[in-house]
Design a protein around this motif. Structure first.
Motif, PDB file in Angstrom:
ATOM      1  N   LEU A   1      -1.619 -10.113   5.565  1.00  0.00           N
ATOM      2  CA  LEU A   1      -2.219 -11.427   5.289  1.00  0.00           C
ATOM      3  C   LEU A   1      -2.126 -11.803   3.816  1.00  0.00           C
ATOM      4  O   LEU A   1      -2.023 -12.987   3.481  1.00  0.00           O
ATOM      5  CB  LEU A   1      -3.672 -11.453   5.747  1.00  0.00           C
ATOM      6  CG  LEU A   1      -3.899 -11.913   7.193  1.00  0.00           C
ATOM      7  CD1 LEU A   1      -3.673 -13.413   7.333  1.00  0.00           C
ATOM      8  CD2 LEU A   1      -3.052 -11.172   8.193  1.00  0.00           C
ATOM      9  N   ARG A   2      -2.217 -10.837   2.930  1.00  0.00           N
ATOM     10  CA  ARG A   2      -2.034 -11.058   1.486  1.00  0.00           C
ATOM     11  C   ARG A   2      -2.852 -12.246   0.980  1.00  0.00           C
ATOM     12  O   ARG A   2      -2.379 -13.109   0.255  1.00  0.00           O
ATOM     13  CB  ARG A   2      -0.546 -11.268   1.200  1.00  0.00           C
ATOM     14  CG  ARG A   2      -0.109 -11.128  -0.236  1.00  0.00           C
ATOM     15  CD  ARG A   2       1.352 -11.514  -0.333  1.00  0.00           C
ATOM     16  NE  ARG A   2       1.830 -11.663  -1.683  1.00  0.00           N
ATOM     17  CZ  ARG A   2       2.977 -12.273  -2.012  1.00  0.00           C
ATOM     18  NH1 ARG A   2       3.747 -12.788  -1.074  1.00  0.00           N
ATOM     19  NH2 ARG A   2       3.357 -12.366  -3.250  1.00  0.00           N
TER      20      ARG A   2
ATOM     21  N   GLY B   1       1.152 -20.031  12.230  1.00  0.00           N
ATOM     22  CA  GLY B   1       1.567 -20.688  10.996  1.00  0.00           C
ATOM     23  C   GLY B   1       1.566 -19.771   9.781  1.00  0.00           C
ATOM     24  O   GLY B   1       1.777 -20.224   8.664  1.00  0.00           O
ATOM     25  N   ILE B   2       1.353 -18.450   9.989  1.00  0.00           N
ATOM     26  CA  ILE B   2       1.316 -17.496   8.883  1.00  0.00           C
ATOM     27  C   ILE B   2       2.606 -16.690   8.888  1.00  0.00           C
ATOM     28  O   ILE B   2       2.834 -15.854   9.774  1.00  0.00           O
ATOM     29  CB  ILE B   2       0.095 -16.567   9.003  1.00  0.00           C
ATOM     30  CG1 ILE B   2      -1.197 -17.378   8.863  1.00  0.00           C
ATOM     31  CG2 ILE B   2       0.151 -15.466   7.946  1.00  0.00           C
ATOM     32  CD1 ILE B   2      -2.471 -16.575   9.055  1.00  0.00           C
ATOM     33  N   GLN B   3       3.461 -16.918   7.897  1.00  0.00           N
ATOM     34  CA  GLN B   3       4.744 -16.217   7.861  1.00  0.00           C
ATOM     35  C   GLN B   3       4.571 -14.734   7.589  1.00  0.00           C
ATOM     36  O   GLN B   3       5.290 -13.898   8.153  1.00  0.00           O
ATOM     37  CB  GLN B   3       5.673 -16.831   6.814  1.00  0.00           C
ATOM     38  CG  GLN B   3       7.051 -16.170   6.787  1.00  0.00           C
ATOM     39  CD  GLN B   3       8.022 -16.828   5.829  1.00  0.00           C
ATOM     40  OE1 GLN B   3       7.675 -17.780   5.141  1.00  0.00           O
ATOM     41  NE2 GLN B   3       9.240 -16.332   5.788  1.00  0.00           N
ATOM     42  N   SER B   4       3.674 -14.388   6.684  1.00  0.00           N
ATOM     43  CA  SER B   4       3.441 -12.995   6.330  1.00  0.00           C
ATOM     44  C   SER B   4       4.732 -12.340   5.862  1.00  0.00           C
ATOM     45  O   SER B   4       5.481 -12.910   5.080  1.00  0.00           O
ATOM     46  CB  SER B   4       2.818 -12.254   7.528  1.00  0.00           C
ATOM     47  OG  SER B   4       2.518 -10.917   7.210  1.00  0.00           O
ATOM     48  N   LEU B   5       5.049 -11.174   6.364  1.00  0.00           N
ATOM     49  CA  LEU B   5       6.243 -10.423   5.996  1.00  0.00           C
ATOM     50  C   LEU B   5       7.469 -10.839   6.794  1.00  0.00           C
ATOM     51  O   LEU B   5       8.567 -10.330   6.564  1.00  0.00           O
ATOM     52  CB  LEU B   5       5.996  -8.927   6.217  1.00  0.00           C
ATOM     53  CG  LEU B   5       4.988  -8.249   5.281  1.00  0.00           C
ATOM     54  CD1 LEU B   5       4.442  -6.977   5.926  1.00  0.00           C
ATOM     55  CD2 LEU B   5       5.638  -7.922   3.949  1.00  0.00           C
ATOM     56  N   CYS B   6       7.287 -11.747   7.720  1.00  0.00           N
ATOM     57  CA  CYS B   6       8.347 -12.115   8.653  1.00  0.00           C
ATOM     58  C   CYS B   6       9.454 -12.931   7.976  1.00  0.00           C
ATOM     59  O   CYS B   6       9.219 -13.603   6.970  1.00  0.00           O
ATOM     60  CB  CYS B   6       7.764 -12.904   9.812  1.00  0.00           C
ATOM     61  SG  CYS B   6       6.519 -11.986  10.768  1.00  0.00           S
TER      62      CYS B   6
ATOM     63  N   LYS C   1      -9.230  -3.220   8.436  1.00  0.00           N
ATOM     64  CA  LYS C   1      -8.098  -3.960   7.878  1.00  0.00           C
ATOM     65  C   LYS C   1      -7.200  -3.112   6.978  1.00  0.00           C
ATOM     66  O   LYS C   1      -6.038  -3.443   6.785  1.00  0.00           O
ATOM     67  CB  LYS C   1      -8.611  -5.173   7.083  1.00  0.00           C
ATOM     68  CG  LYS C   1      -9.285  -6.230   7.944  1.00  0.00           C
ATOM     69  CD  LYS C   1      -9.879  -7.336   7.091  1.00  0.00           C
ATOM     70  CE  LYS C   1     -10.520  -8.410   7.938  1.00  0.00           C
ATOM     71  NZ  LYS C   1     -11.157  -9.464   7.110  1.00  0.00           N
ATOM     72  N   GLU C   2      -7.732  -2.023   6.432  1.00  0.00           N
ATOM     73  CA  GLU C   2      -6.911  -1.199   5.559  1.00  0.00           C
ATOM     74  C   GLU C   2      -6.100  -0.154   6.334  1.00  0.00           C
ATOM     75  O   GLU C   2      -5.246   0.530   5.750  1.00  0.00           O
ATOM     76  CB  GLU C   2      -7.755  -0.505   4.482  1.00  0.00           C
ATOM     77  CG  GLU C   2      -8.817   0.435   5.011  1.00  0.00           C
ATOM     78  CD  GLU C   2     -10.172  -0.239   5.197  1.00  0.00           C
ATOM     79  OE1 GLU C   2     -11.190   0.456   5.027  1.00  0.00           O
ATOM     80  OE2 GLU C   2     -10.194  -1.436   5.509  1.00  0.00           O
TER      81      GLU C   2
END
Length: 237
Positions: free
Chosen positions: A89-90, A101-106, A226-227
């Motif tokens: 998520l960064r 709608g979240i590109q993330s690492l993709c 989350k970690e």
């Protein structure tokens, strides 16, 4: 076109071509319903803007880390890399939207699927006889799990319709889910466990993963710290 032989019949899935990430890794894809998924776990080591990730040796809630599956770099080509939700998520606000709608690492044109997008996939498979195992619409883990790489964690026979129940009946969907395990202070689950992050949030400290376990027939939704580090699959925009 992907051809899967199942119980004497042949199921054909249409792919969506291939997709290439920032590092030049090329991924196969599969079309299931209206969704186009990567057939392989993500193994990129940079964000699409070129920001690098570092190889992690410990659990972190802040560092942009990737981890080798089971700590073994030789397994990356098959099992992909493991990432924490915080890395994925960064700092972007999580969502249940379809599409997320979240590109993330993709790669460009692809995104990190939301919890509901994973659920839509599982519903699509569960209501089709050729993918579901038995009459329970939730029993779709076999249809998504790979035919090899899984190992039993007990001496008991595998329950009917579980991933380990006749491995040759697995992967009718073409999703090819391999048990890459996870990392949370230590490596665990390699060979019998697979979990995939969503772009959604469970609480301030957890996020839902879609979880495959070797003796389960269903894909569980579990809220996980989350970690922790799990696998990622990307979905086409």
């Amino acid at each position: 076109m992907i051809m899967m032989a199942v119980m004497g019949a042949t199921i054909a899935q249409t792919d969506c071509g291939t997709v290439t990430d920032y590092d030049g890794n090329v991924y196969q894809t599969v079309q299931l319903g209206k969704q186009c998924w990567m057939r392989e776990n993500l193994r990129v080591r940079h964000f699409p803007d070129g920001t690098p990730l570092a190889l992690g040796k410990e659990t972190s809630d802040k560092a942009l880390y990737y981890y080798y599956p089971n700590g073994d770099s030789t397994q990356v080509a098959r099992y992909g890399l493991l990432y924490s939700w915080n890395t994925c998520l960064r700092g972007v606000k999580p969502t249940e939207a379809v599409p997320s709608g979240i590109q993330s690492l993709c790669p460009n044109g692809w995104h990190l699927p939301s919890n509901f997008e994973w659920m839509n996939l599982e519903d699509f498979l569960g209501y089709k006889d050729e993918y579901r195992c038995g009459s329970d619409v939730n029993q779709v883990a076999k249809a998504m799990a790979s035919r090899d790489g899984w190992r039993n964690t007990s001496f008991a026979p595998a329950p009917e319709c579980s991933i380990l129940d006749n491995l040759q009946r697995n992967n009718t969907s073409g999703m090819e889910v391999f048990p890459a395990g996870n990392f949370f202070n230590t490596f665990d689950g390699f060979g019998y466990d697979a979990g995939f992050w969503t772009a959604s949030e469970g609480s301030d400290v957890t996020s839902p993963i879609h979880h495959f376990y070797c003796t389960n027939a269903t894909v569980e939704i579990n809220c996980t710290p989350k970690e922790a580090a799990y696998s990622v699959r990307c979905l086409k925009d």
